[in-house]
Design a protein around this motif. Structure first.
Motif, short mmCIF file in Angstrom:
data_model
loop_
_atom_site.label_atom_id
_atom_site.label_comp_id
_atom_site.label_asym_id
_atom_site.label_seq_id
_atom_site.Cartn_x
_atom_site.Cartn_y
_atom_site.Cartn_z
N MET A 169 11.31 49.63 -39.73
CA MET A 169 10.89 48.48 -38.80
C MET A 169 11.98 47.57 -38.60
SD MET A 169 6.91 48.27 -40.50
CE MET A 169 7.71 47.60 -42.05
N PHE A 170 11.98 47.14 -37.59
CA PHE A 170 12.95 45.96 -37.37
C PHE A 170 11.98 44.75 -36.88
CE2 PHE A 170 15.72 49.69 -36.19
CZ PHE A 170 16.79 49.22 -36.89
N ARG A 171 12.28 43.65 -37.44
CA ARG A 171 11.33 42.68 -37.51
C ARG A 171 11.93 41.14 -37.11
NH1 ARG A 171 6.81 43.26 -42.06
NH2 ARG A 171 5.59 42.03 -40.75
N GLY A 172 11.15 40.36 -36.43
CA GLY A 172 11.62 39.09 -36.08
C GLY A 172 10.61 38.11 -35.43
N ALA A 173 10.89 37.02 -35.51
CA ALA A 173 10.00 35.99 -34.67
C ALA A 173 10.88 35.10 -33.71
CB ALA A 173 9.46 35.07 -35.60
N ALA A 174 10.60 35.44 -32.52
CA ALA A 174 11.37 34.84 -31.33
C ALA A 174 10.93 33.45 -31.06
CB ALA A 174 11.18 35.67 -30.06
N ARG A 175 11.86 32.57 -30.64
CA ARG A 175 11.67 31.16 -29.89
C ARG A 175 11.33 31.20 -28.46
NH1 ARG A 175 11.72 27.29 -34.10
NH2 ARG A 175 13.01 28.23 -35.89
N MET A 176 10.34 31.67 -27.98
CA MET A 176 10.05 31.88 -26.63
C MET A 176 8.72 31.61 -26.28
SD MET A 176 10.23 35.95 -26.57
CE MET A 176 9.74 35.82 -24.61
N PRO A 177 8.12 31.31 -24.95
CA PRO A 177 6.84 31.10 -24.66
C PRO A 177 5.95 32.30 -24.90
CG PRO A 177 8.15 30.20 -23.16
CD PRO A 177 9.13 31.03 -24.07
N ALA A 178 4.75 32.22 -25.21
CA ALA A 178 3.93 33.23 -25.53
C ALA A 178 3.87 34.01 -24.02
CB ALA A 178 2.50 33.08 -25.92
N PHE A 179 3.66 35.28 -24.05
CA PHE A 179 3.56 36.22 -22.72
C PHE A 179 2.04 36.29 -22.43
CE2 PHE A 179 3.78 38.73 -26.55
CZ PHE A 179 2.45 39.70 -26.56
N LEU A 180 1.94 36.63 -21.19
CA LEU A 180 0.48 36.93 -20.53
C LEU A 180 -0.09 35.67 -20.76
CD1 LEU A 180 -0.17 40.71 -21.58
CD2 LEU A 180 0.52 39.85 -19.35
#
Length: 373
Positions: free
Chosen positions: A179-190
């Motif tokens: 597993m590769f994991r992260g938390a992106a700083r970006m607007p939520a999708f959909l």
């Protein structure tokens, strides 16, 4: 009754709060010198969210979390396979909450310090072993010995308490995936309330969802045959190259998500082996038991890891408050969590059609369990 809890993670802190709500004192022994908001995102299922509501933390949890209404399953070319409702929209009485693990831990820690006092959490107190007697249990730690009536091992997948209770072979069971994991700083999708699972070629799979605070969590599961991974000897929480990870999704076409941005806007990318352990025939003794990942490590599918630890906390507090002891807690929770370990294995290996059946079956069972309480 005095309780010692090894580990001040989500399971340990929830247990201290649940015990306190029933008038039982607990002290947490944490190996880290300082507790910080580390990690990435996790999901709490509605039955776990219910327990935090009953501990008076519902509003605070909602303030730091996203509450998904659906989980969508896609192919890597953007085809929607099926959609499953979640939380309130799925017929539960409580929402599902997607939240940064560290923020949740800090929320629970603040509640413990406020309700039990700052001395309830002893940091730098890595547990080295314990000795039981007819009168109690003595726990050896890096900062000295502690005595209590009961010891709860909530010290994670590499649990010292588990290794002392079960010194025989207890290997990690590898899933065949990293597993590769992260938390992106970006607007939520959909619509900002959707979780998504994207099935890519060659068994690669992306799971992604907003977790509040301007972050979108993601996990990329990649089949791998590294012998070190099979034995569970590979590094945990080890940094990975974001460019290399993003390249695994170069040919994907999702009009609602830029997969490269998802990876490259993460502060850090880590890799882990996807492992669990076979369920134990028993957890502990009259004075020592296990909880959370120390008791039942499981694949991180189905949003069950942190959720099951919180359910353990409630069951343990109930058993002790009712005079049923650790035996009563184990009798209730061991078979329930063993079933989840096996269900998570089945869910991970399922095709899209099979996954729809497995998730629907799990939803029906959880709704039935909720209505029977």
């Amino acid at each position: 009754m005095d309780i010692l809890i090894a580990g001040a993670g989500i399971g340990g802190l929830s247990t201290a709060l649940a015990l306190h709500s029933r008038g039982i004192h607990a002290t947490l022994l944490e190996s880290a010198a300082e507790l910080r908001a580390l990690g990435v995102g996790i999901n709490l299922l509605p039955h776990a969210v219910r327990e935090l509501h009953e501990l008076g933390l519902g509003d605070e949890l909602r303030a730091i979390a996203a509450t998904p209404a659906t989980i969508d399953f896609y192919t890597h070319d953007g085809t929607l396979l099926f959609r499953e409702p979640r939380g309130i929209e799925g017929g539960y009485g409580y929402p599902q909450c997607s939240v940064h693990r560290g923020r949740l831990q800090m929320l629970l820690l603040a509640a413990v310090v406020d309700r039990l006092g700052p001395e309830a959490v002893r940091t730098g107190a890595a547990v080295a072993g314990f000795t039981e007697s007819p009168d109690g249990v003595t726990v050896r730690t890096a900062i000295g010995d502690f005595g209590a009536d009961i010891l709860i091992g909530a010290d994670g997948i590499h649990s010292t308490v588990r290794s002392r209770l079960h010194p025989g072979p207890d290997p990690m069971r590898w899933s065949g995936a990293r597993m590769f994991r992260g938390a992106a700083r970006m607007p939520a999708f959909l619509d900002a309330r959707t979780m998504a699972i994207v099935k890519g070629p060659d068994g690669v799979e992306l799971i992604t969802y907003p977790i509040g605070g301007g972050l979108v969590n993601w996990v990329l599961q990649v089949p791998e045959s590294d012998p070190a991974t099979r034995s569970g000897d590979t590094g945990w929480n080890t940094p990975a190259d974001p460019t290399e990870v993003a390249s695994l999704m170069n040919d994907w076409r999702l009009d609602w998500l830029d997969t490269a941005q998802l990876v490259t806007t993460s502060d850090a990318v880590f890799h882990y082996p996807m492992v669990d352990r076979d369920p134990l025939p028993h957890w502990g003794t009259r004075r020592v038991t296990l909880l959370g990942d120390a008791a039942h490590p499981m694949y991180p599918v189905g949003a069950n890891g942190g959720s099951q630890a919180i359910l353990d906390a409630r069951a343990l507090a109930d058993a002790l408050a009712l005079g049923h002891g650790l035996a009563g807690y184990e009798a209730r929770r061991l078979p329930e969590t063993a079933a989840v370990v096996h269900a998570n294995r089945e869910m991970y290996r399922s095709s899209p059609d099979e996954l729809a059946r497995v998730t629907a079956d799990y939803r029906r069972k959880t709704l039935a369990d909720r209505s029977s309480r």
